[in-house]
Design a protein around this motif. Sequence first.
Motif, PDB file in Angstrom:
ATOM      1  N   ASP A  21      29.355  -9.939   8.960  1.00  0.00           N
ATOM      2  CA  ASP A  21      30.118  -9.365   7.849  1.00  0.00           C
ATOM      3  C   ASP A  21      31.452 -10.077   7.638  1.00  0.00           C
ATOM      4  O   ASP A  21      32.060  -9.972   6.574  1.00  0.00           O
ATOM      5  CB  ASP A  21      30.415  -7.884   8.104  1.00  0.00           C
ATOM      6  CG  ASP A  21      29.167  -7.025   8.100  1.00  0.00           C
ATOM      7  OD1 ASP A  21      28.103  -7.506   7.676  1.00  0.00           O
ATOM      8  OD2 ASP A  21      29.264  -5.861   8.528  1.00  0.00           O
ATOM      9  N   PHE A  22      31.909 -10.801   8.673  1.00  0.00           N
ATOM     10  CA  PHE A  22      33.187 -11.507   8.605  1.00  0.00           C
ATOM     11  C   PHE A  22      33.026 -12.745   7.730  1.00  0.00           C
ATOM     12  O   PHE A  22      32.171 -13.600   7.984  1.00  0.00           O
ATOM     13  CB  PHE A  22      33.657 -11.879  10.016  1.00  0.00           C
ATOM     14  CG  PHE A  22      34.977 -12.597  10.052  1.00  0.00           C
ATOM     15  CD1 PHE A  22      36.136 -11.962   9.627  1.00  0.00           C
ATOM     16  CD2 PHE A  22      35.059 -13.889  10.506  1.00  0.00           C
ATOM     17  CE1 PHE A  22      37.358 -12.622   9.648  1.00  0.00           C
ATOM     18  CE2 PHE A  22      36.274 -14.559  10.546  1.00  0.00           C
ATOM     19  CZ  PHE A  22      37.423 -13.926  10.108  1.00  0.00           C
ATOM     20  N   PHE A  23      33.834 -12.861   6.701  1.00  0.00           N
ATOM     21  CA  PHE A  23      33.661 -13.917   5.708  1.00  0.00           C
ATOM     22  C   PHE A  23      33.693 -15.315   6.318  1.00  0.00           C
ATOM     23  O   PHE A  23      32.893 -16.173   5.956  1.00  0.00           O
ATOM     24  CB  PHE A  23      34.722 -13.798   4.599  1.00  0.00           C
ATOM     25  CG  PHE A  23      34.500 -14.789   3.509  1.00  0.00           C
ATOM     26  CD1 PHE A  23      33.553 -14.556   2.537  1.00  0.00           C
ATOM     27  CD2 PHE A  23      35.192 -15.979   3.487  1.00  0.00           C
ATOM     28  CE1 PHE A  23      33.303 -15.488   1.544  1.00  0.00           C
ATOM     29  CE2 PHE A  23      34.963 -16.922   2.500  1.00  0.00           C
ATOM     30  CZ  PHE A  23      34.011 -16.671   1.522  1.00  0.00           C
ATOM     31  N   TYR A  24      34.622 -15.572   7.210  1.00  0.00           N
ATOM     32  CA  TYR A  24      34.774 -16.924   7.751  1.00  0.00           C
ATOM     33  C   TYR A  24      33.939 -17.161   9.013  1.00  0.00           C
ATOM     34  O   TYR A  24      34.199 -18.086   9.768  1.00  0.00           O
ATOM     35  CB  TYR A  24      36.257 -17.227   7.999  1.00  0.00           C
ATOM     36  CG  TYR A  24      37.019 -17.308   6.698  1.00  0.00           C
ATOM     37  CD1 TYR A  24      36.824 -18.369   5.823  1.00  0.00           C
ATOM     38  CD2 TYR A  24      37.896 -16.304   6.318  1.00  0.00           C
ATOM     39  CE1 TYR A  24      37.488 -18.437   4.618  1.00  0.00           C
ATOM     40  CE2 TYR A  24      38.575 -16.359   5.109  1.00  0.00           C
ATOM     41  CZ  TYR A  24      38.369 -17.426   4.267  1.00  0.00           C
ATOM     42  OH  TYR A  24      39.020 -17.493   3.063  1.00  0.00           O
ATOM     43  N   SER A  25      32.912 -16.364   9.205  1.00  0.00           N
ATOM     44  CA  SER A  25      32.007 -16.541  10.328  1.00  0.00           C
ATOM     45  C   SER A  25      31.300 -17.896  10.210  1.00  0.00           C
ATOM     46  O   SER A  25      30.872 -18.280   9.121  1.00  0.00           O
ATOM     47  CB  SER A  25      30.965 -15.427  10.331  1.00  0.00           C
ATOM     48  OG  SER A  25      29.933 -15.719  11.236  1.00  0.00           O
ATOM     49  N   PRO A  26      31.169 -18.615  11.310  1.00  0.00           N
ATOM     50  CA  PRO A  26      30.483 -19.906  11.253  1.00  0.00           C
ATOM     51  C   PRO A  26      28.960 -19.774  11.137  1.00  0.00           C
ATOM     52  O   PRO A  26      28.262 -20.765  10.918  1.00  0.00           O
ATOM     53  CB  PRO A  26      30.870 -20.575  12.575  1.00  0.00           C
ATOM     54  CG  PRO A  26      31.151 -19.436  13.497  1.00  0.00           C
ATOM     55  CD  PRO A  26      31.710 -18.330  12.637  1.00  0.00           C
ATOM     56  N   HIS A  54      31.919 -22.049   2.511  1.00  0.00           N
ATOM     57  CA  HIS A  54      33.358 -21.842   2.610  1.00  0.00           C
ATOM     58  C   HIS A  54      34.118 -22.889   1.804  1.00  0.00           C
ATOM     59  O   HIS A  54      35.135 -22.573   1.173  1.00  0.00           O
ATOM     60  CB  HIS A  54      33.803 -21.839   4.067  1.00  0.00           C
ATOM     61  CG  HIS A  54      33.237 -20.693   4.833  1.00  0.00           C
ATOM     62  ND1 HIS A  54      32.753 -20.828   6.105  1.00  0.00           N
ATOM     63  CD2 HIS A  54      33.051 -19.390   4.509  1.00  0.00           C
ATOM     64  CE1 HIS A  54      32.303 -19.658   6.526  1.00  0.00           C
ATOM     65  NE2 HIS A  54      32.464 -18.773   5.574  1.00  0.00           N
ATOM     66  N   SER A  55      33.628 -24.117   1.785  1.00  0.00           N
ATOM     67  CA  SER A  55      34.268 -25.175   0.992  1.00  0.00           C
ATOM     68  C   SER A  55      34.187 -24.874  -0.498  1.00  0.00           C
ATOM     69  O   SER A  55      35.155 -25.082  -1.233  1.00  0.00           O
ATOM     70  CB  SER A  55      33.623 -26.529   1.282  1.00  0.00           C
ATOM     71  OG  SER A  55      33.897 -26.920   2.602  1.00  0.00           O
ATOM     72  N   GLU A  56      33.046 -24.382  -0.942  1.00  0.00           N
ATOM     73  CA  GLU A  56      32.892 -24.024  -2.358  1.00  0.00           C
ATOM     74  C   GLU A  56      33.843 -22.883  -2.724  1.00  0.00           C
ATOM     75  O   GLU A  56      34.477 -22.900  -3.779  1.00  0.00           O
ATOM     76  CB  GLU A  56      31.439 -23.630  -2.642  1.00  0.00           C
ATOM     77  CG  GLU A  56      31.136 -23.444  -4.103  1.00  0.00           C
ATOM     78  CD  GLU A  56      29.656 -23.242  -4.394  1.00  0.00           C
ATOM     79  OE1 GLU A  56      29.347 -22.795  -5.504  1.00  0.00           O
ATOM     80  OE2 GLU A  56      28.812 -23.518  -3.505  1.00  0.00           O
ATOM     81  N   PHE A  57      33.976 -21.918  -1.864  1.00  0.00           N
ATOM     82  CA  PHE A  57      34.884 -20.790  -2.063  1.00  0.00           C
ATOM     83  C   PHE A  57      36.326 -21.299  -2.135  1.00  0.00           C
ATOM     84  O   PHE A  57      37.101 -20.920  -3.014  1.00  0.00           O
ATOM     85  CB  PHE A  57      34.700 -19.816  -0.892  1.00  0.00           C
ATOM     86  CG  PHE A  57      35.212 -18.435  -1.125  1.00  0.00           C
ATOM     87  CD1 PHE A  57      34.484 -17.517  -1.873  1.00  0.00           C
ATOM     88  CD2 PHE A  57      36.410 -18.026  -0.565  1.00  0.00           C
ATOM     89  CE1 PHE A  57      34.944 -16.224  -2.062  1.00  0.00           C
ATOM     90  CE2 PHE A  57      36.867 -16.731  -0.743  1.00  0.00           C
ATOM     91  CZ  PHE A  57      36.141 -15.840  -1.498  1.00  0.00           C
ATOM     92  N   GLN A  58      36.660 -22.203  -1.217  1.00  0.00           N
ATOM     93  CA  GLN A  58      38.004 -22.784  -1.158  1.00  0.00           C
ATOM     94  C   GLN A  58      38.321 -23.570  -2.431  1.00  0.00           C
ATOM     95  O   GLN A  58      39.418 -23.468  -2.970  1.00  0.00           O
ATOM     96  CB  GLN A  58      38.112 -23.696   0.064  1.00  0.00           C
ATOM     97  CG  GLN A  58      39.441 -24.413   0.187  1.00  0.00           C
ATOM     98  CD  GLN A  58      39.414 -25.456   1.282  1.00  0.00           C
ATOM     99  OE1 GLN A  58      38.366 -26.015   1.604  1.00  0.00           O
ATOM    100  NE2 GLN A  58      40.572 -25.726   1.850  1.00  0.00           N
ATOM    101  N   ARG A  59      37.365 -24.360  -2.925  1.00  0.00           N
ATOM    102  CA  ARG A  59      37.581 -25.146  -4.150  1.00  0.00           C
ATOM    103  C   ARG A  59      37.883 -24.264  -5.354  1.00  0.00           C
ATOM    104  O   ARG A  59      38.519 -24.699  -6.303  1.00  0.00           O
ATOM    105  CB  ARG A  59      36.368 -26.024  -4.442  1.00  0.00           C
ATOM    106  CG  ARG A  59      36.328 -27.304  -3.636  1.00  0.00           C
ATOM    107  CD  ARG A  59      35.281 -28.278  -4.151  1.00  0.00           C
ATOM    108  NE  ARG A  59      33.933 -27.750  -4.154  1.00  0.00           N
ATOM    109  CZ  ARG A  59      33.113 -27.720  -3.109  1.00  0.00           C
ATOM    110  NH1 ARG A  59      33.516 -28.200  -1.956  1.00  0.00           N
ATOM    111  NH2 ARG A  59      31.901 -27.232  -3.208  1.00  0.00           N
TER     112      ARG A  59
END
Length: 163
Positions: A21-26, A54-59
């Motif tokens: 559930d943690f968004f930044y989970s690997p 995560h990269s797409e979210f960051q962009r």
Amino acid sequence: YRPIHLHTLLLGAVSPMNEADFFYSPGELHSGEAAHLFAAAGIAEENKSADALHSEFQRRGLFVAHVLECPLDSAADAATAESAIDTRLPNLFTRIRRSLKPKRLAFISGSLSPLIPKFAAAQLGCELLLDDGHAFALEDSDATTLALSISHLHESLAVPAAR
């Protein structure tokens, strides 16, 4: 995964206990809050690694944070959580103003709705994104309410920031 230009800070109350559930989970599989955030951002998860997601979210200039970055013990009651959150607010306001500096702040936990006036009064220098005056309840257990919250957040994220 913090974007260089943070357009929208997605703020939850308490970091989830479950790793998936943690968004930044690997991990490759996301559920709960993490899956709801990818859906709200319009990011399809299938056949993508966690890093790619995560990269797409960051962009897109999106960043997820929680008032309480560590999960609460499952035995903690609502009053304990509210007290801990309220105690943490001054430090969070300073972090938002000095470090994060988002253009917009979206609340993703329904439990943050009563605190919205405190955020509005804190002069954070960003627009507050609300779901009809309330937080986007991405933790709601009612499927219809949850689907509406995800849809409303998706629509709000599609609109450019005012400043």
